[in-house]
Enzyme design. Structure first.
Site, PDB file in Angstrom:
ATOM      1  N   ASP A   1       0.850  -1.193   0.000  1.00 58.69           N
ATOM      2  CA  ASP A   1       0.000   0.000   0.000  1.00 58.69           C
ATOM      3  C   ASP A   1       0.886   1.244   0.000  1.00 58.69           C
ATOM      4  O   ASP A   1       1.644   1.458   0.946  1.00 58.69           O
ATOM      5  CB  ASP A   1      -0.899   0.019   1.242  1.00 58.69           C
ATOM      6  CG  ASP A   1      -1.898  -1.132   1.290  1.00 58.69           C
ATOM      7  OD1 ASP A   1      -1.685  -2.141   0.589  1.00 58.69           O
ATOM      8  OD2 ASP A   1      -2.878  -1.028   2.045  1.00 58.69           O
TER       9      ASP A   1
ATOM     10  N   LYS B   1     -10.414  -0.621  -1.674  1.00 54.61           N
ATOM     11  CA  LYS B   1     -10.190  -0.812  -0.240  1.00 54.61           C
ATOM     12  C   LYS B   1     -10.579   0.462   0.496  1.00 54.61           C
ATOM     13  O   LYS B   1     -10.114   1.550   0.167  1.00 54.61           O
ATOM     14  CB  LYS B   1      -8.718  -1.155   0.036  1.00 54.61           C
ATOM     15  CG  LYS B   1      -8.390  -1.317   1.524  1.00 54.61           C
ATOM     16  CD  LYS B   1      -6.936  -1.741   1.719  1.00 54.61           C
ATOM     17  CE  LYS B   1      -6.549  -1.783   3.197  1.00 54.61           C
ATOM     18  NZ  LYS B   1      -5.137  -2.217   3.399  1.00 54.61           N
TER      19      LYS B   1
ATOM     20  N   LYS C   1      -7.399   2.763  -2.717  1.00 55.05           N
ATOM     21  CA  LYS C   1      -7.673   2.741  -1.280  1.00 55.05           C
ATOM     22  C   LYS C   1      -7.983   4.161  -0.829  1.00 55.05           C
ATOM     23  O   LYS C   1      -7.370   5.125  -1.299  1.00 55.05           O
ATOM     24  CB  LYS C   1      -6.456   2.177  -0.539  1.00 55.05           C
ATOM     25  CG  LYS C   1      -6.554   2.158   0.978  1.00 55.05           C
ATOM     26  CD  LYS C   1      -5.280   1.541   1.572  1.00 55.05           C
ATOM     27  CE  LYS C   1      -5.220   1.678   3.079  1.00 55.05           C
ATOM     28  NZ  LYS C   1      -3.972   1.121   3.649  1.00 55.05           N
TER      29      LYS C   1
END
Length: 292
Positions: free
Chosen positions: A138, A237, A201
């Site tokens: 990430d 996400k 995300k």
């Protein structure tokens, strides 16, 4: 006009803040319809169980991972979480401790949560994390570059970190609380998608406000549009401030209504959280539980 400018110019995703809020309101009204045992299990097993503390160390991350190992014995009737998410330097700790199948190793890298350092440092961080065992990385969208309109360097950075990740999934954290408007969230989504992100995300959960339903709706609409144009599925996400089963159900409803059931699997839908696991587990067993 390069592919990024062309993608931005051609996107028809709704980005009027008031209109987005109204679309979200209509979806959220239906969220409680999905409150059942099957959905609770899916949400639980979509969690990236996360520890991102200044106090993290080898001993604490080992213990954190051991709880995930223990879950299979304590609750064999349920599926485990999707992944354990830690700082990049703890990837090897998780790898050597984790002994249950089906749980991925995720890390934050690339100078999380600010994305402010030299590009070679970001690239090295990503590459070292993958070498140490990370299945997923990430990274943070370079919001500062975006705000000054430096799209060329911004997209080059994401592409280079994607290359450094090799076979690992690259999740790009937009930090939607810093971007604020639906229009900026849309543009950041498009730039990340066309830089080969594997996931979008919402948030780091650190300096700025965490996930919002409005941001999630815009991001999912961008993923849907991108898939229609390219045939490539990109995951979503949500993270930052999602603490209750009710919260999680609302994000589930947005993904289901915008992207459809095709996205309701652990390859394409995740929730980044720490306390949420206990909340959903409590609803699954029907009594308060503090397992993690």
């Amino acid at each position: 006009m390069d592919k990024y400018q062309e993608a931005l110019a051609s996107s028809t995703v709704l980005s009027n803040d008031a209109a987005v809020a109204e679309e979200v309101r209509k979806i959220v009204e239906k969220a409680s319809d999905y409150a059942n045992a099957e959905t609770y299990q899916f949400l639980f097993s979509s969690i990236d169980l996360t520890t991102l503390s200044t106090l993290d160390n080898v001993k604490s991350v080992t213990a954190f991972t051991e709880r995930v190992n223990d879950f299979d014995d304590a609750y064999p009737q349920f599926g485990n979480v999707a992944a354990i998410c830690v700082y990049s330097n703890f990837a090897e700790v998780v790898k050597t401790t984790l002994d249950v199948p089906g749980v991925d190793i995720a890390v934050v890298a690339g100078c999380f949560p600010s994305a402010q350092t030299f590009l070679p440092v970001k690239i090295a961080d990503v590459a070292l994390a993958v070498e140490a065992g990370a299945d997923e990385v990430d990274i943070v969208f370079p919001v500062g570059m975006y705000l000054e309109g430096n799209f060329e360097d911004l997209t080059d950075e994401i592409v280079e970190m994607k290359h450094a990740a090799r076979g690992a999934k690259l999740k790009v954290i937009l930090e939607t609380g810093a971007l604020k408007s639906a229009e900026d969230i849309k543009r950041a989504s498009v730039l990340s998608l066309y830089s080969d992100a594997d996931f979008l995300k919402t948030s780091t959960g650190k300096e700025y406000p965490g996930a919002s339903l409005e941001a999630a709706w815009v991001m999912c609409q961008c993923i849907k549009e991108y898939y229609a144009k390219t045939g490539r599925k990109v995951g979503f996400k949500c993270s930052g401030g999602i603490r209750t089963t009710e919260d999680a159900l609302k994000y589930y409803a947005i993904v289901k209504e915008v992207l459809g059931d095709e996205w309701l699997n652990h390859d394409l839908f995740r929730i980044g959280a720490s306390g949420l696991a206990n909340a959903i587990l409590s609803d699954m067993v029907g009594e308060p539980v503090k397992f993690f």
